[in-house]
Enzyme design. Structure first.
Site, PDB file in Angstrom:
ATOM      1  N   GLY A  91      20.761  62.219  31.011  1.00 28.76           N
ATOM      2  CA  GLY A  91      20.460  62.885  32.269  1.00 28.76           C
ATOM      3  C   GLY A  91      19.799  61.903  33.217  1.00 28.76           C
ATOM      4  N   GLN A 121      14.639  59.119  40.202  1.00 30.50           N
ATOM      5  CA  GLN A 121      14.557  57.972  39.290  1.00 30.50           C
ATOM      6  C   GLN A 121      15.267  56.734  39.857  1.00 30.50           C
ATOM      7  OE1 GLN A 121      15.797  60.480  35.699  1.00 30.50           O
ATOM      8  NE2 GLN A 121      14.455  58.982  34.749  1.00 30.50           N
ATOM      9  N   CYS A 142      12.490  59.076  28.046  1.00 26.84           N
ATOM     10  CA  CYS A 142      12.822  59.077  29.477  1.00 26.84           C
ATOM     11  C   CYS A 142      13.179  57.665  29.901  1.00 26.84           C
ATOM     12  CB  CYS A 142      11.620  59.574  30.286  1.00 26.84           C
ATOM     13  SG  CYS A 142      11.921  59.622  32.071  1.00 26.84           S
ATOM     14  N   LEU A 143      14.225  57.535  30.693  1.00 25.93           N
ATOM     15  CA  LEU A 143      14.642  56.215  31.170  1.00 25.93           C
ATOM     16  C   LEU A 143      13.566  55.562  32.032  1.00 25.93           C
ATOM     17  CD1 LEU A 143      18.347  57.076  32.061  1.00 25.93           C
ATOM     18  CD2 LEU A 143      17.556  55.752  30.088  1.00 25.93           C
ATOM     19  N   HIS A 191      11.280  66.126  36.842  1.00 26.05           N
ATOM     20  CA  HIS A 191      11.348  64.929  37.704  1.00 26.05           C
ATOM     21  C   HIS A 191      11.383  65.326  39.181  1.00 26.05           C
ATOM     22  CE1 HIS A 191      11.695  61.469  35.069  1.00 26.05           C
ATOM     23  NE2 HIS A 191      12.683  62.007  34.366  1.00 26.05           N
ATOM     24  N   HIS A 205      13.650  68.865  31.600  1.00 28.34           N
ATOM     25  CA  HIS A 205      13.105  67.504  31.766  1.00 28.34           C
ATOM     26  C   HIS A 205      13.481  66.958  33.155  1.00 28.34           C
ATOM     27  CE1 HIS A 205      12.510  63.223  30.126  1.00 28.34           C
ATOM     28  NE2 HIS A 205      13.201  63.006  31.233  1.00 28.34           N
ATOM     29  N   GLU A 206      14.742  67.148  33.550  1.00 32.42           N
ATOM     30  CA  GLU A 206      15.188  66.638  34.862  1.00 32.42           C
ATOM     31  C   GLU A 206      14.545  67.416  36.007  1.00 32.42           C
ATOM     32  OE1 GLU A 206      16.456  63.939  34.595  1.00 32.42           O
ATOM     33  OE2 GLU A 206      17.311  64.032  32.594  1.00 32.42           O
TER      34      GLU A 206
HETATM   35  O1  GNR Z   1      18.369  59.932  28.133  1.00 34.67           O
HETATM   36  C1  GNR Z   1      17.496  60.787  28.000  1.00 34.67           C
HETATM   37  N1  GNR Z   1      17.321  61.372  26.802  1.00 34.67           N
HETATM   38  C2  GNR Z   1      16.509  62.476  26.590  1.00 34.67           C
HETATM   39  C3  GNR Z   1      16.213  62.831  25.281  1.00 34.67           C
HETATM   40  C4  GNR Z   1      15.415  63.905  25.012  1.00 34.67           C
HETATM   41  C5  GNR Z   1      14.921  64.661  26.053  1.00 34.67           C
HETATM   42  C6  GNR Z   1      15.194  64.318  27.360  1.00 34.67           C
HETATM   43  C7  GNR Z   1      15.993  63.231  27.627  1.00 34.67           C
HETATM   44  S1  GNR Z   1      16.368  62.837  29.268  1.00 34.67           S
HETATM   45  C8  GNR Z   1      16.622  61.119  29.150  1.00 34.67           C
HETATM   46  C9  GNR Z   1      17.129  60.570  30.459  1.00 34.67           C
HETATM   47  C10 GNR Z   1      16.066  60.733  31.511  1.00 34.67           C
HETATM   48  O2  GNR Z   1      15.032  60.125  31.544  1.00 34.67           O
HETATM   49  N2  GNR Z   1      16.265  61.648  32.406  1.00 34.67           N
HETATM   50  O3  GNR Z   1      15.333  61.906  33.335  1.00 34.67           O
HETATM   51 NI    NI Z   2      13.446  61.341  32.465  1.00 37.30          NI
END
Ligand code: GNR
Ligand code: NI
Length: 172
Positions: free
Chosen positions: A46, A51, A94-95, A140, A136-137
């Site tokens: 995601g 980001q 998270c990236l 953000h 999670h997104e």
């Molecule tokens: O790549 C991602 N893997 C992930 C794994 C578990 C819970 C959430 C994520 S999201 C993350 C990519 C990211 O940072 N998206 O904002």
């Molecule tokens: Ni993230």
């Protein structure tokens, strides 16, 4: 189409509350294409626009990536309209917070409304990894990182580890 650089915490731009998209125009379509390319390039499931430094309420997801079958989903101006009382704990990363993984508790199932890449309203019921990633997104979009859900101690340990890694990278 291009891969855009991903912001790394503690970049203050990751704390911005993203603005709603008024119209899905050519510029937004280019942004979405670049976000999808950037997500796959970074091997993420995601990515939120903030980001890549664009504080607009757009996110892309592809939670069940299988080889050769990419199915990116695009969410514009998403809103969670219902969350289950049942929660679930999952290991998250998270990236923008590289190499840090920890458990986060969130509602197990959600319902969301959003616009797709054509600007058409859609409804989605999600559970499992899709629900986790969508929440999670959406965090953000409100300037919240998964580490903000951790205990104070765990968060400060995570951020210290991140600062150290950044410093090492700079020196090398
Ligand atoms: O790549 C991602 N893997 C992930 C794994 C578990 C819970 C959430 C994520 S999201 C993350 C990519 C990211 O940072 N998206 O904002
Ligand atoms: Ni993230």
């Amino acid at each position: 189409m291009s891969v855009r650089p991903i912001l790394i915490a503690p970049d203050p731009r990751l704390k911005l509350v993203s603005e709603p998209v008024a119209e899905v125009d050519a510029q937004i379509r280019t942004l979405i294409t670049d976000m999808i390319e950037t997500m796959y390039d970074a091997e993420g499931i995601g990515l939120a626009a903030v980001q890549v430094g664009v504080a607009k309420r757009i996110l892309v997801l592809d939670v069940d990536q299988k080889e050769g079958t990419r199915a990116p989903r695009v969410f514009i101006n998403p809103v969670i309209t219902w969350s289950s009382e049942d929660s679930e704990v999952m290991e998250e990363g998270c990236l923008s917070v590289p190499d840090i993984w920890d458990e986060v508790e969130r509602p197990k199932a959600i319902k969301a409304q959003y616009l797709d890449e054509h600007g058409v309203p859609q409804l989605l019921e999600a559970e499992g990894m899709l629900a986790v990633c969508l929440q999670h997104e959406m965090d953000h979009l409100n300037g919240v990182l998964f580490v903000d859900h951790l205990s104070k101690l765990k968060r400060s340990m995570a951020l210290k580890k991140l600062a150290k890694a950044k410093k090492l990278k700079k020196a090398s």
